[in-house]
Write a protein that holds these residues in place. Structure first.
Motif, PDB file in Angstrom:
ATOM      1  N   LEU A 103     -14.744   1.862 -14.628  1.00 58.28           N
ATOM      2  CA  LEU A 103     -14.518   1.499 -13.388  1.00 58.28           C
ATOM      3  C   LEU A 103     -13.860   0.675 -12.610  1.00 58.28           C
ATOM      4  O   LEU A 103     -12.752   0.424 -12.211  1.00 58.28           O
ATOM      5  CB  LEU A 103     -15.082   3.170 -12.161  1.00 58.28           C
ATOM      6  N   VAL A 104     -14.878  -0.468 -13.121  1.00 56.34           N
ATOM      7  CA  VAL A 104     -15.202  -1.534 -12.862  1.00 56.34           C
ATOM      8  C   VAL A 104     -13.503  -2.568 -13.424  1.00 56.34           C
ATOM      9  O   VAL A 104     -13.077  -3.435 -12.965  1.00 56.34           O
ATOM     10  CB  VAL A 104     -16.109  -2.816 -12.744  1.00 56.34           C
ATOM     11  N   THR A 105     -13.561  -2.511 -14.440  1.00 54.34           N
ATOM     12  CA  THR A 105     -12.638  -2.637 -16.314  1.00 54.34           C
ATOM     13  C   THR A 105     -11.228  -2.567 -14.905  1.00 54.34           C
ATOM     14  O   THR A 105     -10.041  -3.191 -15.375  1.00 54.34           O
ATOM     15  CB  THR A 105     -13.135  -2.198 -17.124  1.00 54.34           C
ATOM     16  N   ARG A 106     -11.088  -1.005 -15.157  1.00 56.64           N
ATOM     17  CA  ARG A 106      -9.314  -0.391 -14.180  1.00 56.64           C
ATOM     18  C   ARG A 106      -9.196  -1.308 -13.006  1.00 56.64           C
ATOM     19  O   ARG A 106      -8.257  -1.721 -13.338  1.00 56.64           O
ATOM     20  CB  ARG A 106      -9.662   0.784 -14.248  1.00 56.64           C
ATOM     21  N   ALA A 107      -9.971  -1.167 -12.250  1.00 59.98           N
ATOM     22  CA  ALA A 107      -9.795  -2.028 -10.469  1.00 59.98           C
ATOM     23  C   ALA A 107      -9.688  -3.545 -11.128  1.00 59.98           C
ATOM     24  O   ALA A 107      -8.775  -4.111 -10.985  1.00 59.98           O
ATOM     25  CB  ALA A 107     -11.207  -2.426  -9.770  1.00 59.98           C
ATOM     26  N   ASP A 108     -10.368  -4.208 -12.181  1.00 52.48           N
ATOM     27  CA  ASP A 108     -10.345  -5.291 -12.327  1.00 52.48           C
ATOM     28  C   ASP A 108      -9.022  -6.224 -13.049  1.00 52.48           C
ATOM     29  O   ASP A 108      -8.389  -7.317 -12.392  1.00 52.48           O
ATOM     30  CB  ASP A 108     -10.753  -6.126 -13.561  1.00 52.48           C
ATOM     31  N   LEU A 109      -8.803  -5.481 -14.186  1.00 50.35           N
ATOM     32  CA  LEU A 109      -7.211  -5.385 -14.089  1.00 50.35           C
ATOM     33  C   LEU A 109      -5.736  -4.828 -13.156  1.00 50.35           C
ATOM     34  O   LEU A 109      -5.331  -6.101 -13.653  1.00 50.35           O
ATOM     35  CB  LEU A 109      -7.058  -4.305 -15.843  1.00 50.35           C
ATOM     36  N   ALA A 110      -6.645  -3.991 -12.266  1.00 53.63           N
ATOM     37  CA  ALA A 110      -5.086  -4.163 -11.907  1.00 53.63           C
ATOM     38  C   ALA A 110      -5.466  -5.413 -10.304  1.00 53.63           C
ATOM     39  O   ALA A 110      -4.224  -5.566  -9.805  1.00 53.63           O
ATOM     40  CB  ALA A 110      -5.781  -3.007 -10.748  1.00 53.63           C
ATOM     41  N   LEU A 111      -6.632  -5.786 -10.494  1.00 57.62           N
ATOM     42  CA  LEU A 111      -6.608  -6.985  -9.189  1.00 57.62           C
ATOM     43  C   LEU A 111      -5.265  -8.526  -9.951  1.00 57.62           C
ATOM     44  O   LEU A 111      -5.199  -8.440  -9.586  1.00 57.62           O
ATOM     45  CB  LEU A 111      -8.166  -7.210  -9.566  1.00 57.62           C
ATOM     46  N   TYR A 112      -6.224  -8.572 -11.175  1.00 58.92           N
ATOM     47  CA  TYR A 112      -5.218  -9.268 -12.290  1.00 58.92           C
ATOM     48  C   TYR A 112      -3.592  -8.926 -12.497  1.00 58.92           C
ATOM     49  O   TYR A 112      -2.988  -9.886 -11.888  1.00 58.92           O
ATOM     50  CB  TYR A 112      -5.488  -8.836 -13.644  1.00 58.92           C
ATOM     51  N   GLU A 113      -3.153  -8.003 -11.931  1.00 60.68           N
ATOM     52  CA  GLU A 113      -1.818  -7.835 -11.867  1.00 60.68           C
ATOM     53  C   GLU A 113      -1.508  -7.785 -10.702  1.00 60.68           C
ATOM     54  O   GLU A 113      -0.237  -8.684 -10.162  1.00 60.68           O
ATOM     55  CB  GLU A 113      -1.832  -6.232 -12.333  1.00 60.68           C
ATOM     56  N   ALA A 114      -2.132  -8.127  -9.556  1.00 63.75           N
ATOM     57  CA  ALA A 114      -1.486  -8.000  -7.860  1.00 63.75           C
ATOM     58  C   ALA A 114      -1.687  -9.664  -8.529  1.00 63.75           C
ATOM     59  O   ALA A 114      -0.914 -10.663  -7.006  1.00 63.75           O
ATOM     60  CB  ALA A 114      -2.490  -7.527  -7.348  1.00 63.75           C
ATOM     61  N   LYS A 115      -2.559 -10.530  -8.657  1.00 68.52           N
ATOM     62  CA  LYS A 115      -2.385 -11.824  -8.846  1.00 68.52           C
ATOM     63  C   LYS A 115      -1.390 -12.374  -9.132  1.00 68.52           C
ATOM     64  O   LYS A 115      -0.579 -12.870  -8.949  1.00 68.52           O
ATOM     65  CB  LYS A 115      -3.767 -12.541  -9.230  1.00 68.52           C
ATOM     66  N   SER A 116      -0.761 -11.584 -10.773  1.00 68.69           N
ATOM     67  CA  SER A 116       0.706 -12.019 -11.680  1.00 68.69           C
ATOM     68  C   SER A 116       1.658 -12.024 -10.433  1.00 68.69           C
ATOM     69  O   SER A 116       2.404 -12.803 -11.185  1.00 68.69           O
ATOM     70  CB  SER A 116      -0.382 -11.400 -12.854  1.00 68.69           C
ATOM     71  N   ALA A 117       1.355 -10.640  -9.920  1.00 76.53           N
ATOM     72  CA  ALA A 117       3.144 -10.280  -9.047  1.00 76.53           C
ATOM     73  C   ALA A 117       3.169 -11.281  -8.043  1.00 76.53           C
ATOM     74  O   ALA A 117       3.946 -11.124  -7.543  1.00 76.53           O
ATOM     75  CB  ALA A 117       3.017  -8.829  -8.343  1.00 76.53           C
ATOM     76  N   GLY A 118       1.881 -11.963  -8.106  1.00 77.18           N
ATOM     77  CA  GLY A 118       2.354 -12.719  -6.732  1.00 77.18           C
ATOM     78  C   GLY A 118       1.411 -13.155  -6.026  1.00 77.18           C
ATOM     79  O   GLY A 118       1.205 -14.070  -4.410  1.00 77.18           O
ATOM     80  N   ARG A 119       0.235 -12.614  -5.566  1.00 75.33           N
ATOM     81  CA  ARG A 119      -0.622 -12.612  -5.073  1.00 75.33           C
ATOM     82  C   ARG A 119      -0.283 -11.550  -3.280  1.00 75.33           C
ATOM     83  O   ARG A 119       0.335 -11.851  -3.307  1.00 75.33           O
ATOM     84  CB  ARG A 119      -1.608 -13.727  -4.651  1.00 75.33           C
ATOM     85  N   ASN A 120      -1.553 -11.713  -1.827  1.00 72.57           N
ATOM     86  CA  ASN A 120      -0.946 -11.289  -1.545  1.00 72.57           C
ATOM     87  C   ASN A 120      -1.036  -9.916  -1.238  1.00 72.57           C
ATOM     88  O   ASN A 120       0.245  -9.367  -0.177  1.00 72.57           O
ATOM     89  CB  ASN A 120      -0.366 -12.072  -0.659  1.00 72.57           C
ATOM     90  N   ARG A 121      -1.496  -8.735  -2.234  1.00 73.26           N
ATOM     91  CA  ARG A 121      -0.975  -7.635  -2.050  1.00 73.26           C
ATOM     92  C   ARG A 121      -2.264  -7.265  -3.135  1.00 73.26           C
ATOM     93  O   ARG A 121      -3.048  -7.415  -3.326  1.00 73.26           O
ATOM     94  CB  ARG A 121      -0.081  -7.350  -2.781  1.00 73.26           C
ATOM     95  N   SER A 122      -2.203  -5.772  -3.112  1.00 69.20           N
ATOM     96  CA  SER A 122      -2.353  -4.780  -3.831  1.00 69.20           C
ATOM     97  C   SER A 122      -1.937  -3.617  -4.486  1.00 69.20           C
ATOM     98  O   SER A 122      -1.344  -3.908  -5.171  1.00 69.20           O
ATOM     99  CB  SER A 122      -3.112  -3.886  -3.308  1.00 69.20           C
ATOM    100  N   LYS A 123      -2.744  -3.713  -5.953  1.00 72.58           N
ATOM    101  CA  LYS A 123      -1.955  -2.963  -7.089  1.00 72.58           C
ATOM    102  C   LYS A 123      -3.287  -1.672  -7.273  1.00 72.58           C
ATOM    103  O   LYS A 123      -4.144  -2.344  -7.016  1.00 72.58           O
ATOM    104  CB  LYS A 123      -1.856  -4.039  -8.506  1.00 72.58           C
ATOM    105  N   ALA A 124      -2.666  -0.641  -7.687  1.00 69.60           N
ATOM    106  CA  ALA A 124      -2.846  -0.032  -8.377  1.00 69.60           C
ATOM    107  C   ALA A 124      -3.641   0.486 -10.001  1.00 69.60           C
ATOM    108  O   ALA A 124      -3.237  -0.246 -10.820  1.00 69.60           O
ATOM    109  CB  ALA A 124      -3.105   1.722  -8.621  1.00 69.60           C
ATOM    110  N   GLY A 125      -5.230   0.654 -10.095  1.00 68.56           N
ATOM    111  CA  GLY A 125      -5.727   0.370 -11.666  1.00 68.56           C
ATOM    112  C   GLY A 125      -5.173   1.819 -12.242  1.00 68.56           C
ATOM    113  O   GLY A 125      -5.677   3.123 -11.825  1.00 68.56           O
TER     114      GLY A 125
END
Length: 384
Positions: A362-384
């Motif tokens: 669960l932590v790994t999935r959320a962490d990968l989603a966080l990485y996607e949010a930062k890669s997409a420009g930050r100041n946003r959220s993503k689902a994992g």
């Protein structure tokens, strides 16, 4: 030994404990005291009325009066005390017992005094039994036992020495009986009451020490589960909580949150300002989690983790977007951002444990989603 000495130092010569200890004792032993008193009152009332038979032989001249006093004064009074001991505060209950014992001890002395029977003085043999009943069976509190015994014995000595027609050969033996009855029953009461106070004080102190040790242990445990910088839960507390939620809750949403461009913030404003920024964000995240019945913790560095008992598909995007907006609305100045924004923001990645109950996954999935949010420009959220 030290505890016993400490207990002795907190009992005065009248065997009174500190008020807070007296209240605790009443809370712990008041019901048992009431049961004991009620049983003793019934036994005492039965035995006391048996003396109607002895007064028939020793005070025949006033026999109807003695029976009337016992049946219509002392008996109703005893029944009233029986009914009231459970309804009165502890202090008034003990005073009521004292009044009842005065009636039980002074009434026979009055009857001896007014009787013209040559055998009336033998009724004084009841007096030590009355003292024994009040001091050793009812166990009056020592301060009241002292008053009861002293007044009763002084009254008895007065009756012995002024009663007209009393055989002079009986004055000395009766005086000795009264004084020895006073001493032995009062000493027995003092000894019993002293042991009661010392024993309870030692128990009270031991319980307080145990409570204090438990509170210290709780505080130390809280320290090991609290992040020292931000004051919210730390990673250890997060892991314990996550394991518990995964076992007990049908839906768990885990959200990883990272402060955008935090290194640039530290480089521009310094680490003290960076620490203050993390504390403000932690407070905002903690308040956000509390509003939505969730849990917030510092994962490490500028990264935080939040837990919510919601379905990721129905509540994940809503909570994550609102969280990002909440931090942005705090309007914490960020003069060192390379993307042109002037306030601190966060990025969030979230994942749900609706089916997957493994904490690491669960932590790994959320962490990968966080990485996607930062890669997409930050100041946003993503689902994992």
């Amino acid at each position: 030994m030290r505890a016993d000495l400490g207990a002795r130092g907190r009992v005065d010569w009248l065997l009174r404990m500190p008020p807070e200890v007296e209240r605790a004792h009443e809370r712990d032993f008041g019901p048992a005291r009431i049961r004991h008193l009620r049983h003793a009152i019934i036994v005492g009332l039965i035995v006391y009325n048996i003396y109607n038979l002895t007064s028939l032989h020793l005070m025949g001249d006033i026999q109807p009066f003695t029976v009337a006093m016992r049946l219509f004064l002392l008996t109703p009074g005893s029944i009233l005390i029986f009914l009231l001991v459970s309804r009165l505060p502890a202090a008034w209950r003990e005073v009521l017992l004292l009044q009842g014992m005065f009636t039980a001890s002074l009434l026979p002395l009055y009857l001896v005094y007014i009787s013209q029977s040559p055998y009336a003085s033998y009724t004084l043999g009841e007096l030590p039994l009355v003292l024994l009943f009040g001091n050793m069976l009812l166990v009056l509190r020592f301060r009241w036992a002292l008053i009861f015994t002293t007044v009763t014995c002084l009254t008895a000595l007065w009756v012995i020495h002024i009663k007209p027609g009393l055989d002079e050969n009986l004055i000395f033996p009766l005086t000795v009986q009264v004084i020895t009855g006073l001493f032995f029953t009062l000493y027995g009461n003092w000894h019993f009451e002293r042991q009661r106070c010392l024993t309870y004080l030692a128990q009270y102190d031991a319980e307080n020490r145990a409570d204090r040790a438990e509170r210290i242990g709780d505080a130390l445990r809280d320290l090991t589960r609290t992040d020292t910088l931000t004051g919210i839960a730390n990673r250890r507390h997060l892991e314990e909580t996550l394991d518990g939620w995964l076992k007990s809750r049908p839906s768990v949403l885990l959200m990883m949150v990272d402060v955008d461009h935090f290194k640039a913030y530290n480089d521009r404003l310094g680490h003290l300002a960076g620490d203050d920024c993390l504390r403000r964000i932690a407070a905002a995240l903690s308040a956000f989690a509390a509003r939505h019945e969730g849990f917030a913790a510092r994962y490490g560095g500028e990264e935080f983790t939040l837990l919510f008992a919601v379905d990721s598909e129905t509540g994940g995007a809503f909570l994550a977007d609102r969280l990002v907006r909440t931090i942005r609305d705090c309007a914490i100045p960020h003069p060192g951002r390379p993307d042109g924004l002037v306030h601190v923001t966060v990025s969030a990645g979230y994942a749900g444990a609706d089916r997957d109950r493994d904490a690491l996954t669960l932590v790994t999935r959320a962490d990968l989603a966080l990485y996607e949010a930062k890669s997409a420009g930050r100041n946003r959220s993503k689902a994992g």
